[in-house]
Design an enzyme around this catalytic site. Structure first.
Site, PDB file in Angstrom:
ATOM      1  N   GLY A 227       0.814  -1.202   0.000  1.00 55.44           N
ATOM      2  CA  GLY A 227       0.000   0.000   0.000  1.00 55.44           C
ATOM      3  C   GLY A 227       0.849   1.253   0.000  1.00 55.44           C
ATOM      4  CB  SER A 228      -0.064   4.736   0.697  1.00 55.64           C
ATOM      5  OG  SER A 228      -0.486   4.729   2.047  1.00 55.64           O
ATOM      6  CD  GLU A 247       4.896  -3.185  -3.861  1.00 55.72           C
ATOM      7  OE1 GLU A 247       5.152  -1.970  -4.005  1.00 55.72           O
ATOM      8  OE2 GLU A 247       3.945  -3.751  -4.395  1.00 55.72           O
ATOM      9  CG  LEU A 248       5.925   0.763   1.675  1.00 58.44           C
ATOM     10  CD1 LEU A 248       6.757   1.581   2.649  1.00 58.44           C
ATOM     11  CD2 LEU A 248       4.564   0.437   2.257  1.00 58.44           C
ATOM     12  CB  CYS A 281       3.335  -2.001  -7.267  1.00 57.61           C
ATOM     13  SG  CYS A 281       1.956  -2.330  -6.151  1.00 57.61           S
ATOM     14  CD  GLU A 375       2.563   4.297  -6.198  1.00 56.88           C
ATOM     15  OE1 GLU A 375       2.842   3.165  -6.645  1.00 56.88           O
ATOM     16  OE2 GLU A 375       2.287   4.506  -5.014  1.00 56.88           O
TER      17      GLU A 375
END
Length: 472
Positions: A227-228, A247-248, A281, A375
């Site tokens: 996520g963020s 996992e950002l 992502c 992003e």
């Protein structure tokens, strides 16, 4: 419209509080979902702890359950694909591809469950130590909280759940609120495959409510989050010394060199930039092109983008469906407008209709623009020329993120130099940053996070390595 219960320790539980999941193309209510609160979170965690302590799963059982789950996923492919098309806006073929990838992940996790092992070695030192032995073993870490995003509601759930089960851990799954039905379907598959009570729960509802309840519960041993950056930081601050994999964010980049065929490069880059409406992502957001081929490449990229059919995800001809919400498409529209006001040029796209956003190519962008530094998570790519490969490497690395990068070149020396110079978790030589395959070690550096996905690597994250020393 169907009302869906929570799943707590393998049992279905309806709650008075609910939320709605909407069809992302029609905007109609697709499902009514029970919403979890403190009582349900605590009960799910307690059931997980009880199962872990009183009914440990041996390797053979994990293998059998996971293989059965993969078979069931294939049998229910039509049902799952229809769910993802409705609640995630995925074109039907993309949804079916996601099911294929996910069944492979489950089967690989099953095989790895039977291969968990350590190593045996002697000690160096004096003669007394030379006659002694040490071996290692991997043991499950305990209850795992798996917090998954909306963009790949099956695949990214499986990347967390299947390795956790292969390692012998119970799982508390928190799927994205807007794609809850897929998460519930996954849990039912594992239940029907024979996973014992207590080993899986699915807590649907608001992340802002459920997330803090999960992080404050000291009985959870491991957190797997996608996520963020902001939410990732809040989770890390809350869990202290407990372990996690994150996992950002990302604004992934690809370099196009002058020795690579421009037409092939344009096709590959369009796919990486616009697949899943850019909600990936490792979506290609920053594209650096050798000035010698820049004009030709740009022309071909625009042609590729304009040829993409955007619309109803149930139409077989559609390549891009709606974004996850109209407000997200409006956000991308606003970012594009802001970039244009700052000097960027729209080469194609830039248009929105509800939650649909046309594939967009921007030029004239600078590193300080949102469309470059943040992003975007939408179907937008910024194309920038470069004069030297050193300049390209520097521009790729000029980011607070570092998930994937790609370089399209036929020169192996240039590719290997990129592998050393680019500060990202993966470097794809001869491909774009959009490449990922399930069994590779996947994860980033800098603010893209830490820890690795991919069944083998996730299992290592979710197990403790114990040393056993034999002195007599």
């Amino acid at each position: 419209m169907k009302k869906y219960p929570l799943i707590i320790g393998g049992q279905e539980v309806l709650t008075e509080e609910t939320h709605y999941v909407y069809d992302k193309y029609t905007g109609e209510v697709f499902a009514e979902i029970s919403a979890a609160g403190r009582e349900e979170v605590d009960r799910a965690v307690d059931r997980a702890v009880e199962a872990f302590e009183t009914n440990p799963l041996d390797a053979a059982s994990r293998y059998t359950i996971l293989m059965k789950a993969a078979d069931l996923m294939e049998e229910r492919a039509d049902e799952i694909a229809a769910i993802m098309t409705a609640e995630a806006g995925k074109p039907t073929q993309d949804a079916r591809n996601e099911i294929l990838w996910s069944t492979d992940l489950v089967r690989e996790s099953a095989e790895l469950a039977r291969q968990l092992h350590g190593e045996c070695f002697g000690f160096w030192g004096d003669a007394w130590m030379d006659t002694r032995t040490c071996y290692t073993r991997r043991e499950p870490v305990g209850p795992v909280a798996a917090i998954a995003p909306f963009n790949y509601p099956l695949n990214l759930v499986i990347h967390k759940v299947a390795p956790a089960i292969a390692a012998g851990n119970p799982v508390i799954l928190k799927p994205a609120e807007v794609t809850s039905v897929t998460g519930l379907a996954v849990c039912r598959i594992f239940m029907d495959a024979g996973l014992p009570d207590g080993y899986i729960s699915c807590l649907t509802g608001s992340g802002s409510v459920i997330g803090p309840l999960l992080t404050e519960n000291q009985k959870i041993a491991f957190y797997s989050f996608t996520g963020s950056v902001s939410v990732g930081k809040s989770i890390k601050a809350a869990i202290g010394l407990r372990r996690c994999a994150m996992e950002l964010g990302s604004n992934s980049a690809t370099i196009v060199c002058r020795d690579y065929d421009p037409a092939a490069a344009a096709a590959a880059c369009a796919d990486a930039a616009f697949t899943n409406a850019g909600q990936v992502c490792i979506h290609l957001q920053r594209l650096y092109v050798d000035r010698a081929v820049y004009d030709e490449f740009l022309e071909k990229l625009i042609r590729e983008a304009e040829a993409i059919t955007v619309g109803d995800p149930r139409d077989p001809g559609t390549r891009i469906g709606p974004m996850i919400a109209e407000k997200e498409a409006a956000r991308v529209e606003n970012w594009v407008r802001e970039a244009v006001e700052q000097g960027a040029v729209i080469q194609c796209g830039g248009k929105r209709s509800g939650a649909l956003f046309r594939p967009t190519v921007l030029t004239g962008t600078t590193p300080d623009m949102k469309v470059m530094k943040d992003e975007v998570f939408g179907p937008l790519v910024c194309v920038v020329p470069f004069d030297t490969i050193d300049e390209a490497f520097t521009m790729v690395n000029d980011s607070r993120y570092g998930l994937n990068s790609g370089i399209l070149t036929n020169d192996i020396a240039t590719g290997m130099e990129a592998s050393r110079r680019l500060k990202t978790g993966s470097v794809i030589i001869g491909g774009t940053c959009g490449f990922r395959i399930g069994n590779m070690p996947y994860g980033g550096v800098k603010e893209s996070g830490f820890g690795k996905e991919g069944p083998r690597y996730a299992i290592e994250e979710m197990t403790d390595l114990k040393a056993v020393v034999i002195l007599n």
